[in-house]
Scaffold this motif. Structure first.
Motif, PDB file in Angstrom:
ATOM      1  N   UNK A 110     -28.544  31.383  -2.424  1.00 17.28           N
ATOM      2  CA  UNK A 110     -27.041  32.084  -2.374  1.00 17.28           C
ATOM      3  C   UNK A 110     -26.776  32.990  -1.640  1.00 17.28           C
ATOM      4  N   UNK A 111     -28.212  33.817  -1.324  1.00 15.40           N
ATOM      5  CA  UNK A 111     -27.524  34.963  -0.941  1.00 15.40           C
ATOM      6  C   UNK A 111     -27.788  35.075   0.559  1.00 15.40           C
ATOM      7  N   UNK A 112     -28.333  33.664   1.455  1.00 16.17           N
ATOM      8  CA  UNK A 112     -28.754  33.488   2.765  1.00 16.17           C
ATOM      9  C   UNK A 112     -26.927  33.413   3.438  1.00 16.17           C
ATOM     10  N   UNK A 113     -25.640  32.614   2.759  1.00 20.19           N
ATOM     11  CA  UNK A 113     -24.985  32.168   2.899  1.00 20.19           C
ATOM     12  C   UNK A 113     -23.984  33.833   2.334  1.00 20.19           C
ATOM     13  N   UNK A 114     -24.429  34.199   1.518  1.00 16.16           N
ATOM     14  CA  UNK A 114     -23.347  35.582   1.395  1.00 16.16           C
ATOM     15  C   UNK A 114     -24.037  36.398   3.124  1.00 16.16           C
ATOM     16  N   UNK A 115     -25.242  36.633   3.261  1.00 16.45           N
ATOM     17  CA  UNK A 115     -25.355  37.293   4.219  1.00 16.45           C
ATOM     18  C   UNK A 115     -24.201  36.754   5.331  1.00 16.45           C
ATOM     19  N   UNK A 116     -24.511  35.131   6.112  1.00 16.30           N
ATOM     20  CA  UNK A 116     -24.216  34.467   6.931  1.00 16.30           C
ATOM     21  C   UNK A 116     -22.162  34.821   6.819  1.00 16.30           C
ATOM     22  N   UNK A 117     -21.832  34.403   5.560  1.00 14.77           N
ATOM     23  CA  UNK A 117     -20.525  35.157   5.809  1.00 14.77           C
ATOM     24  C   UNK A 117     -19.924  36.265   5.901  1.00 14.77           C
ATOM     25  N   UNK A 118     -20.846  37.719   5.607  1.00 15.86           N
ATOM     26  CA  UNK A 118     -20.771  38.812   5.909  1.00 15.86           C
ATOM     27  C   UNK A 118     -20.471  39.463   7.402  1.00 15.86           C
ATOM     28  N   UNK A 119     -21.247  38.454   8.077  1.00 15.93           N
ATOM     29  CA  UNK A 119     -22.135  38.877   9.198  1.00 15.93           C
ATOM     30  C   UNK A 119     -20.968  38.108  10.570  1.00 15.93           C
ATOM     31  N   UNK A 120     -20.316  36.396   9.875  1.00 19.46           N
ATOM     32  CA  UNK A 120     -19.857  36.154  10.683  1.00 19.46           C
ATOM     33  C   UNK A 120     -18.138  36.374   9.855  1.00 19.46           C
ATOM     34  N   UNK A 121     -17.270  36.931   9.113  1.00 17.40           N
ATOM     35  CA  UNK A 121     -16.288  37.526   8.581  1.00 17.40           C
ATOM     36  C   UNK A 121     -15.572  35.747   8.367  1.00 17.40           C
ATOM     37  N   UNK A 122     -15.955  35.343   7.621  1.00 11.80           N
ATOM     38  CA  UNK A 122     -15.619  34.109   6.903  1.00 11.80           C
ATOM     39  C   UNK A 122     -15.974  33.637   5.934  1.00 11.80           C
ATOM     40  N   UNK A 123     -16.155  33.323   4.687  1.00 11.23           N
ATOM     41  CA  UNK A 123     -15.824  32.784   3.558  1.00 11.23           C
ATOM     42  C   UNK A 123     -16.327  31.126   3.488  1.00 11.23           C
ATOM     43  N   UNK A 124     -16.337  30.402   4.508  1.00  9.11           N
ATOM     44  CA  UNK A 124     -17.203  29.193   4.728  1.00  9.11           C
ATOM     45  C   UNK A 124     -18.188  28.964   6.466  1.00  9.11           C
ATOM     46  N   UNK A 125     -19.059  30.404   6.054  1.00  9.12           N
ATOM     47  CA  UNK A 125     -19.653  30.446   7.516  1.00  9.12           C
ATOM     48  C   UNK A 125     -20.787  29.115   8.064  1.00  9.12           C
ATOM     49  N   UNK A 126     -21.207  29.187   9.168  1.00 13.37           N
ATOM     50  CA  UNK A 126     -21.136  28.178   9.440  1.00 13.37           C
ATOM     51  C   UNK A 126     -23.198  28.108   9.972  1.00 13.37           C
TER      52      UNK A 126
END
Length: 638
Positions: free
Chosen positions: A286-302
């Motif tokens: 889950x932490x990689x999803x949270x990191x990617x979301x924060x750095x991409x600025x979206x709750x659904x990171x790609x």
């Protein structure tokens, strides 16, 4: 219109520094000037402040006109946007404008959007504009919430406007120091004391201006003749404005760089709990999803589609390199450039580009500084440029690795200087090419770190001093990469001692850098485990991979990409409002009979009674208590 090389200039300065007088001298040759006053009216009881305002008015020539924007801070952007190409504006100052912007009378307001509108108006204007603003970044942090809010807002406004202006000058004690551009402008008719100051920091700066190394596209072993093209979307934002001198970027402690989105990460993790999965969820990933979301600025990171590996090659001389085979690191670098070896093969499998970067060789740290001070500045700027080039190419994730003799000992020395670690506790065992443990080499490395710390025991422990005395060229370049990537909102995956040592150094230059870093695996390195703990970087995996810096991260990358792809594609569970377009929920209601069917007959020949049973309370079979009220005596029966 362009006058002497600039249309717009931002004049910064402290209190009573002479910034307003200098700004007025820049427009002294203009036939007419529109003076834009931003401050609110002074308190009638504050005679001293009223006298200051009166002195400002008296300095203005009669041909100038005054326009006030204190009634509505958003109007300043409109005034600038409406100015014609033949007009000259003097805005004095942004400190008063921010004060009005934060006034409760104008709240609630989107201060960030208002600042962005102002910067956009300055950038698009064809008029000649001089803006004055206090520089508050050199003072102490205010002790009151209101003071901190003002400092934060003014700092953001200064950065945004400086980025939009053609030139920026800092006035200190009446002396101007031009920060931007590299070739300083000259204002016509400006008095001699108003001319730009020249900065000479060109000594040993050649590496910063050297061409950057080629970006390689390793090919998969099955198809060596077909290079894998990497296509990506340019996610990175423009570089935030930082001081510039004649030779380029100035990297200094206390830089204000962007932070990841503080809301997108938690929102993305919360969303995972609603997805339509058969099991309990993504677990630690889950932490990689949270990191990617924060750095991409979206709750659904790609998933990261465009990945670049930076392999820093630089050797450390002296005892730090004990136990290494001479020329081994150069062989690894040549191998990577040729598309061979574990790193290049994994890069090809992941569709990642590879850039091998030669860094300055580091002197024996136990005898002398590992790197000269001027070389440290050049290495930092060089690393920054590497990150900027990657961002401009649309790279979405940087993987930072290194290959060099003595890197583990140099990282251990940096940890000892920045985190108080002991060398034996953070230096891993030395493994020879034949797989044997070389304790003698390990002791030599420990002694080198010990002697280096003893040699520098009275030296400052500032970031650049630690790089010069202990870190060396590869860690200095890695630090510049982290800072440049942070400025461009580009996430970095660390892998190995060099990257985490650079993370420790970057804390003193820009504390935001560590929030853009992620650690795939600690690889069993004690130095990596300690630095990760200090930086707050929990490894995503615990596989104890030790394939070489960069290769460990690329091994874990497909799993991380799969998690991001799954999190982005799965809908919410149907019970939580989601839907499955490929199927429909089955209807479990009892179907109506199509026609008359058999009638059930009881044994006695009667039809069964399907009416609802009566669940009323049965009458008691015998006498019982006549009341259920409490006994007035307070005693209970029985």
């Amino acid at each position: 219109m362009s006058v002497d090389g600039w249309n717009t200039v931002l004049v910064l300065g402290g209190t009573r520094s002479g910034k307003s007088e200098f700004a007025e001298s820049l427009v002294g040759d203009a036939p007419t000037v529109r003076y834009v006053a931003t401050s609110a009216d002074a308190d009638p009881d504050d005679t001293e402040w009223a006298a200051r305002l009166a002195a400002h008015r008296e300095r203005r020539p009669g041909s100038w006109t005054t326009e006030e924007t204190a009634g509505d801070p958003r109007r300043l952007a409109d005034v600038i946007a409406s100015a014609g190409p033949n007009e000259t504006l003097l805005v004095d100052d942004l400190g008063g404008w921010v004060t009005v912007l934060l006034d409760p009378a104008h709240q609630p307001a989107d201060d960030v959007a208002t600042i962005a509108e102002l910067a956009a108006a300055v950038r698009a204007s064809e008029a000649r504009i001089v803006l004055v603003s206090p520089e508050v970044g050199l003072s102490l942090v205010p002790t009151t919430p209101l003071g901190r809010a003002f400092t934060d807002a003014l700092g953001a406004a200064n950065r945004a406007v400086a980025d939009a202006c053609d030139a920026v000058v800092l006035v200190v004690a009446g002396q101007p120091a031009w920060l931007k551009p590299a070739v300083t402008p000259r204002a016509a008719g400006v008095p001699a004391q108003a001319g730009p100051a020249r900065h000479d920091v060109t000594a040993a700066a050649a590496p910063a201006e050297a061409p950057l190394p080629d970006v390689l596209t390793p090919t998969a072993p099955a198809a060596p003749a077909a290079p894998a093209e990497t296509n990506g979307t340019a996610w990175a934002a423009p570089t935030m404005a930082l001081p510039m001198v004649a030779t380029g970027l100035v990297i200094q402690p206390g830089m204000e760089l962007p932070m990841p989105d503080e809301y997108a990460g938690p929102q993305a993790v919360d969303r995972l709990a609603t997805l339509d999965v058969a099991g309990a969820g993504f677990g630690e990933l889950e932490r990689v999803v949270g990191f990617a979301a924060a750095t991409q600025g979206t709750a659904t990171p790609t998933p990261w589609a465009n990945v670049r590996v930076l392999l820093l090659h630089g050797d450390h001389q002296g005892g730090a390199a004990a136990g290494t085979v001479p020329g081994e690191s150069s062989r690894r670098a040549r191998q990577a450039r040729a598309g061979r070896g574990a790193l290049a093969r994994l890069a090809a499998e992941n569709g990642a580009s590879l850039q091998v970067v030669d860094t300055p060789s580091s002197a024996p740290m136990e005898q002398e500084p590992a790197l000269a001070g001027a070389a440290v500045e050049s290495a930092l700027r060089y690393g920054w440029r590497l990150a900027e080039e990657a961002a401009d190419a649309g790279v979405q994730l940087l993987v930072l690795g290194a290959c060099g003799a003595g890197t583990e000992a140099a990282a251990a020395a940096v940890l000892a200087a920045t985190a108080g670690a002991e060398a034996p506790a953070v230096l891993g065992r030395v493994i020879t090419a034949s797989g044997e443990i070389d304790d003698a080499a390990w002791m030599t490395r420990c002694a080198a770190v010990r002697d280096a710390l003893h040699r520098t025991r009275r030296s400052p422990r500032d970031a650049k001093d630690v790089l010069a005395e202990l870190g060396g060229g590869d860690i200095a370049v890695a630090t510049g990469v982290l800072l440049g990537a942070t400025a461009r909102r580009l996430p970095v995956m660390l892998d190995g001692p060099v990257g985490v040592a650079a993370g420790m150094i970057s804390r003193d230059l820009a504390g935001q850098a560590r929030h853009w870093c992620v650690l795939a695996d600690h690889g069993g390195h004690p130095a990596v485990r300690l630095a990760a703990d200090v930086l707050g970087l929990t490894p995503l995996l615990n596989l104890r991979l030790d394939l070489g810096e960069g290769a460990n991260a690329l091994t874990a990358l497909p799993l991380l990409r799969s998690v991001l792809a799954l999190a982005a594609a799965l809908p919410a569970h149907p019970r939580l409002g989601g839907g499955d377009p490929d199927s429909e929920e089955p209807d479990f209601a009892e179907p109506e009979p199509a026609g008359p069917g058999p009638t059930t007959v009881e044994p006695d020949g009667t039809e069964p009674d399907f009416t609802e049973p009566d669940f009323s309370e049965p009458e008691p079979a015998g006498p019982g208590p006549t009341t259920t009220e409490p006994d007035p005596s307070g005693w209970r029966a029985g």
